[in-house]
Design a protein around this motif. Structure first.
Motif, PDB file in Angstrom:
ATOM      1  N   PHE A  50       0.698  -1.269   0.045  1.00  0.00           N
ATOM      2  CA  PHE A  50       0.027  -0.082  -0.011  1.00  0.00           C
ATOM      3  C   PHE A  50       0.771   1.152   0.005  1.00  0.00           C
ATOM      4  O   PHE A  50       0.407   2.144  -0.882  1.00  0.00           O
ATOM      5  CB  PHE A  50      -0.883   0.146   1.342  1.00  0.00           C
ATOM      6  N   ALA A  51       1.893   1.410   0.662  1.00  0.00           N
ATOM      7  CA  ALA A  51       2.681   2.330   0.825  1.00  0.00           C
ATOM      8  C   ALA A  51       3.472   2.661  -0.499  1.00  0.00           C
ATOM      9  O   ALA A  51       3.513   3.670  -1.108  1.00  0.00           O
ATOM     10  CB  ALA A  51       3.871   2.167   1.847  1.00  0.00           C
ATOM     11  N   LEU A  52       3.867   1.389  -1.153  1.00  0.00           N
ATOM     12  CA  LEU A  52       4.545   1.843  -2.470  1.00  0.00           C
ATOM     13  C   LEU A  52       3.625   2.194  -3.488  1.00  0.00           C
ATOM     14  O   LEU A  52       3.971   2.967  -4.442  1.00  0.00           O
ATOM     15  CB  LEU A  52       5.241   0.476  -2.998  1.00  0.00           C
ATOM     16  N   LEU A  53       2.198   1.746  -3.521  1.00  0.00           N
ATOM     17  CA  LEU A  53       1.444   1.966  -4.761  1.00  0.00           C
ATOM     18  C   LEU A  53       0.375   3.109  -4.422  1.00  0.00           C
ATOM     19  O   LEU A  53       0.230   3.806  -5.267  1.00  0.00           O
ATOM     20  CB  LEU A  53       0.652   0.652  -4.942  1.00  0.00           C
ATOM     21  N   LEU A  54       0.020   3.224  -3.113  1.00  0.00           N
ATOM     22  CA  LEU A  54      -0.966   4.036  -2.716  1.00  0.00           C
ATOM     23  C   LEU A  54      -0.568   5.090  -1.705  1.00  0.00           C
ATOM     24  O   LEU A  54      -1.568   5.860  -1.345  1.00  0.00           O
ATOM     25  CB  LEU A  54      -2.356   3.520  -2.293  1.00  0.00           C
ATOM     26  N   GLY A  55       0.819   5.243  -1.504  1.00  0.00           N
ATOM     27  CA  GLY A  55       1.400   5.657  -0.343  1.00  0.00           C
ATOM     28  C   GLY A  55       1.243   7.415  -0.629  1.00  0.00           C
ATOM     29  O   GLY A  55       0.989   8.111   0.214  1.00  0.00           O
ATOM     30  N   GLY A  56       1.173   7.967  -1.908  1.00  0.00           N
ATOM     31  CA  GLY A  56       1.161   9.335  -2.102  1.00  0.00           C
ATOM     32  C   GLY A  56      -0.050   9.768  -1.592  1.00  0.00           C
ATOM     33  O   GLY A  56      -0.386  10.919  -1.228  1.00  0.00           O
ATOM     34  N   PHE A  57      -1.170   9.101  -1.580  1.00  0.00           N
ATOM     35  CA  PHE A  57      -2.634   9.266  -1.245  1.00  0.00           C
ATOM     36  C   PHE A  57      -2.713   8.847   0.135  1.00  0.00           C
ATOM     37  O   PHE A  57      -3.892   9.080   0.820  1.00  0.00           O
ATOM     38  CB  PHE A  57      -3.745   8.572  -2.191  1.00  0.00           C
ATOM     39  N   GLY A  58      -1.894   8.268   0.933  1.00  0.00           N
ATOM     40  CA  GLY A  58      -2.181   7.872   2.383  1.00  0.00           C
ATOM     41  C   GLY A  58      -2.762   6.750   2.544  1.00  0.00           C
ATOM     42  O   GLY A  58      -3.066   6.207   3.661  1.00  0.00           O
ATOM     43  N   LYS A  66      -3.888   5.008  10.910  1.00  0.00           N
ATOM     44  CA  LYS A  66      -3.344   6.277  11.271  1.00  0.00           C
ATOM     45  C   LYS A  66      -4.101   7.500  10.821  1.00  0.00           C
ATOM     46  O   LYS A  66      -3.588   7.957   9.354  1.00  0.00           O
ATOM     47  CB  LYS A  66      -1.823   6.592  11.002  1.00  0.00           C
ATOM     48  N   THR A  67      -5.586   7.652  10.757  1.00  0.00           N
ATOM     49  CA  THR A  67      -6.400   8.290   9.781  1.00  0.00           C
ATOM     50  C   THR A  67      -6.078   9.792   9.746  1.00  0.00           C
ATOM     51  O   THR A  67      -5.916  10.372   8.754  1.00  0.00           O
ATOM     52  CB  THR A  67      -7.844   8.281  10.385  1.00  0.00           C
ATOM     53  N   GLY A  68      -5.470  10.422  10.848  1.00  0.00           N
ATOM     54  CA  GLY A  68      -5.093  11.809  10.464  1.00  0.00           C
ATOM     55  C   GLY A  68      -3.865  11.764   9.795  1.00  0.00           C
ATOM     56  O   GLY A  68      -3.858  12.762   9.051  1.00  0.00           O
ATOM     57  N   MET A  69      -2.670  11.045   9.913  1.00  0.00           N
ATOM     58  CA  MET A  69      -1.619  11.112   8.855  1.00  0.00           C
ATOM     59  C   MET A  69      -2.189  10.628   7.525  1.00  0.00           C
ATOM     60  O   MET A  69      -1.683  11.396   6.514  1.00  0.00           O
ATOM     61  CB  MET A  69      -0.570  10.167   9.400  1.00  0.00           C
ATOM     62  N   GLY A  70      -3.163   9.873   7.414  1.00  0.00           N
ATOM     63  CA  GLY A  70      -3.579   9.644   6.029  1.00  0.00           C
ATOM     64  C   GLY A  70      -4.207  10.680   5.315  1.00  0.00           C
ATOM     65  O   GLY A  70      -4.163  11.061   4.043  1.00  0.00           O
ATOM     66  N   ILE A  71      -5.052  11.493   6.060  1.00  0.00           N
ATOM     67  CA  ILE A  71      -5.811  12.659   5.796  1.00  0.00           C
ATOM     68  C   ILE A  71      -4.788  13.834   5.392  1.00  0.00           C
ATOM     69  O   ILE A  71      -4.835  14.451   4.269  1.00  0.00           O
ATOM     70  CB  ILE A  71      -6.868  13.278   6.538  1.00  0.00           C
ATOM     71  N   LEU A  72      -3.578  13.773   6.127  1.00  0.00           N
ATOM     72  CA  LEU A  72      -2.582  14.979   5.672  1.00  0.00           C
ATOM     73  C   LEU A  72      -2.011  14.535   4.388  1.00  0.00           C
ATOM     74  O   LEU A  72      -1.581  15.495   3.643  1.00  0.00           O
ATOM     75  CB  LEU A  72      -1.615  14.928   7.079  1.00  0.00           C
ATOM     76  N   TYR A  73      -1.521  13.398   4.224  1.00  0.00           N
ATOM     77  CA  TYR A  73      -1.016  12.819   3.043  1.00  0.00           C
ATOM     78  C   TYR A  73      -1.998  13.025   2.001  1.00  0.00           C
ATOM     79  O   TYR A  73      -1.698  13.308   0.904  1.00  0.00           O
ATOM     80  CB  TYR A  73      -0.661  11.331   2.992  1.00  0.00           C
ATOM     81  N   PHE A  74      -3.136  12.736   1.884  1.00  0.00           N
ATOM     82  CA  PHE A  74      -4.347  12.757   0.919  1.00  0.00           C
ATOM     83  C   PHE A  74      -4.038  14.309   0.577  1.00  0.00           C
ATOM     84  O   PHE A  74      -4.439  14.635  -0.616  1.00  0.00           O
ATOM     85  CB  PHE A  74      -5.600  12.304   1.387  1.00  0.00           C
ATOM     86  N   ILE A  75      -4.215  15.333   1.558  1.00  0.00           N
ATOM     87  CA  ILE A  75      -4.321  16.686   1.208  1.00  0.00           C
ATOM     88  C   ILE A  75      -3.222  17.164   0.479  1.00  0.00           C
ATOM     89  O   ILE A  75      -3.260  18.014  -0.299  1.00  0.00           O
ATOM     90  CB  ILE A  75      -4.602  17.340   2.587  1.00  0.00           C
ATOM     91  N   PHE A  76      -1.936  16.817   0.849  1.00  0.00           N
ATOM     92  CA  PHE A  76      -0.837  17.123   0.046  1.00  0.00           C
ATOM     93  C   PHE A  76      -0.282  16.108  -0.991  1.00  0.00           C
ATOM     94  O   PHE A  76       1.136  16.386  -1.381  1.00  0.00           O
ATOM     95  CB  PHE A  76       0.191  17.321   0.981  1.00  0.00           C
ATOM     96  N   PHE A  77      -1.132  15.283  -1.589  1.00  0.00           N
ATOM     97  CA  PHE A  77      -0.580  14.451  -2.477  1.00  0.00           C
ATOM     98  C   PHE A  77      -0.010  15.199  -3.780  1.00  0.00           C
ATOM     99  O   PHE A  77       0.849  14.586  -4.263  1.00  0.00           O
ATOM    100  CB  PHE A  77      -1.693  13.376  -2.690  1.00  0.00           C
ATOM    101  N   TRP A  78      -0.426  16.249  -4.143  1.00  0.00           N
ATOM    102  CA  TRP A  78      -0.217  16.893  -5.386  1.00  0.00           C
ATOM    103  C   TRP A  78       1.152  17.350  -5.389  1.00  0.00           C
ATOM    104  O   TRP A  78       1.771  17.790  -6.095  1.00  0.00           O
ATOM    105  CB  TRP A  78      -1.254  18.052  -5.563  1.00  0.00           C
ATOM    106  N   THR A  79       1.747  17.622  -3.964  1.00  0.00           N
ATOM    107  CA  THR A  79       3.444  18.044  -3.808  1.00  0.00           C
ATOM    108  C   THR A  79       4.319  16.892  -4.205  1.00  0.00           C
ATOM    109  O   THR A  79       5.578  17.225  -3.953  1.00  0.00           O
ATOM    110  CB  THR A  79       3.402  18.672  -2.356  1.00  0.00           C
ATOM    111  N   LEU A  80       3.902  15.628  -4.170  1.00  0.00           N
ATOM    112  CA  LEU A  80       4.729  14.564  -4.259  1.00  0.00           C
ATOM    113  C   LEU A  80       5.659  14.291  -3.097  1.00  0.00           C
ATOM    114  O   LEU A  80       6.289  13.243  -2.976  1.00  0.00           O
ATOM    115  CB  LEU A  80       5.496  14.680  -5.659  1.00  0.00           C
ATOM    116  N   ILE A  81       5.660  15.293  -2.399  1.00  0.00           N
ATOM    117  CA  ILE A  81       6.156  14.886  -0.924  1.00  0.00           C
ATOM    118  C   ILE A  81       5.595  13.715  -0.210  1.00  0.00           C
ATOM    119  O   ILE A  81       6.699  12.823   0.265  1.00  0.00           O
ATOM    120  CB  ILE A  81       6.284  15.864  -0.016  1.00  0.00           C
TER     121      ILE A  81
END
Length: 107
Positions: A50-58, A66-81
């Motif tokens: 999941f981290a390798l394939l869907l990690g950019g979206f959390g 870790k829902t809070g971190m998942g939401i944070l990853y999803f919000i900033f997915f466009w930055t590629l960080i």
């Protein structure tokens, strides 16, 4: 050699093999602390994939609870960080031992 049968409320000591109660923290026979048998519904391989394939979206964070971190990853997915960080996390998940994974994500 006699066969040992355990009841539903018993388990075998991981060090000496004697039958002990499930609730016992220390084996009365050998004195060793019972290893914690963690029942976990999370799998390190699934988390790593999941981290390798869907990690950019959390995806892996949601899977690990870790829902809070998942939401944070999803919000900033466009930055590629999040994608870069999750790629590293995926490798870490896949290379860590089952015991370490269970200790960190199942307790």
């Amino acid at each position: 050699m006699s066969l040992k049968y355990k009841n539903a409320d018993e388990n075998f000591c991981s060090d000496c093999g004697q039958i002990i109660k499930l609730k016992a923290e220390i084996c009365p026979h050998c004195g060793c602390r019972k290893s914690v048998n963690v029942s976990c519904n999370k799998n390190k391989v699934v988390a790593g994939v999941f981290a390798l394939l869907l990690g950019g979206f959390g995806g892996h964070k949601f899977y690990l609870g870790k829902t809070g971190m998942g939401i944070l990853y999803f919000i900033f997915f466009w930055t590629l960080i999040p994608a870069i960080i999750s790629f590293i996390e995926g490798i870490i998940y896949l290379t860590m031992t089952d015991e370490n994974f269970n200790q960190k994500y199942c307790l």
